[in-house]
Write an enzyme that holds these catalytic residues in place. Sequence first.
Site, PDB file in Angstrom:
ATOM      1  N   GLY A 269       0.816  -1.200   0.000  1.00 46.30           N
ATOM      2  CA  GLY A 269       0.000   0.000   0.000  1.00 46.30           C
ATOM      3  C   GLY A 269       0.849   1.248   0.000  1.00 46.30           C
ATOM      4  O   GLY A 269       2.045   1.229  -0.340  1.00 46.30           O
TER       5      GLY A 269
ATOM      6  N   ASP B  38       2.072   7.562   6.817  1.00 45.13           N
ATOM      7  CA  ASP B  38       3.112   7.242   7.794  1.00 45.13           C
ATOM      8  C   ASP B  38       3.512   8.471   8.596  1.00 45.13           C
ATOM      9  O   ASP B  38       3.491   9.597   8.087  1.00 45.13           O
ATOM     10  CB  ASP B  38       4.353   6.690   7.085  1.00 45.13           C
ATOM     11  CG  ASP B  38       4.177   5.242   6.648  1.00 45.13           C
ATOM     12  OD1 ASP B  38       3.166   4.621   7.043  1.00 45.13           O
ATOM     13  OD2 ASP B  38       5.053   4.741   5.913  1.00 45.13           O
TER      14      ASP B  38
END
Length: 304
Positions: free
Chosen positions: A72, A280
């Site tokens: 992903g 992230d």
Amino acid sequence: MSTTKTVERVTVLINPLAGHGHAPVAGRKGVARLRDRGVTVTEIIGTDADHARTLARRAIDDGTDALVVVGGDGAISIGLQAAARSGTPIGLIPAGTGNDHAREFGVPVGDPVAAADVIADGEVQESDLARITLTDGAVVWAGTVVASGFDSLVTDRANRMTWPKGPMRYNLAMLAELTQLRPLSYRIELDDATVQADATLVAVGNGRSYGGGMQICPGANKTDGLLDVTVVGFGSRARLVRLFPRVYKGTHVDLPEVQTYRSRTVRLQCEGITAYADGDRVGPLPVTIEAVPGALHILSHTPA
């Protein structure tokens, strides 16, 4: 700009945890297809993100024709750190839960064989990347959206939770943060203006979407050398809940509490807030974000 590259040997980076563990299956199908197309494949799996980045950079230094990422947006982020400004193209075999990079570039989602064909066909597009610089001088490259504010607080909370597993953990974290909703005092420095705002969130987009298709920066163009900034002003919980569904269509930017800007460089300051990029964690604000034209080469059938 589009060019065609002969793809004879590639390095495939697989995130085994992507898509709730579905990435190895997608990887096997994609690798088999590449080999059927006559492409020599070397597979790498890092023990952690840092190790994966090291292996990816080594492959680029050794002259691989392309760095192929199976996973992903988080896995693709690892590839971006290695490939940015290298001239080595990235190929995508989407196998995550969000897959915003793949959607942005028209790479087939849910079909690793078709995604492998995109790689083997060798059509390379140029794209901008966002370069994020932290206060300690560290640099992180981002392809889609740099998120901060309510959404990053939700992610912070979800990352601290050990139960439940899966998407429900994020939903519970969102409910918890809604009960503590408060105005966040931002200073946003643009090329030609400085904006002070009590906001719910501020997103800076090189691409249009994050979180699996939420078009938080619907006007972003990844080849214009500019970043799109979406500022959601502070409002009631009910107003935020009503705004949320509109983000999937990008129509939230028409609401009076939402302001948008465009700038080559953006500096974000807000005490106690963490920046996330491509899903992230990047680090605490302040950060400086700059659009870098042509920093990414990517194998795609859709003009960037």
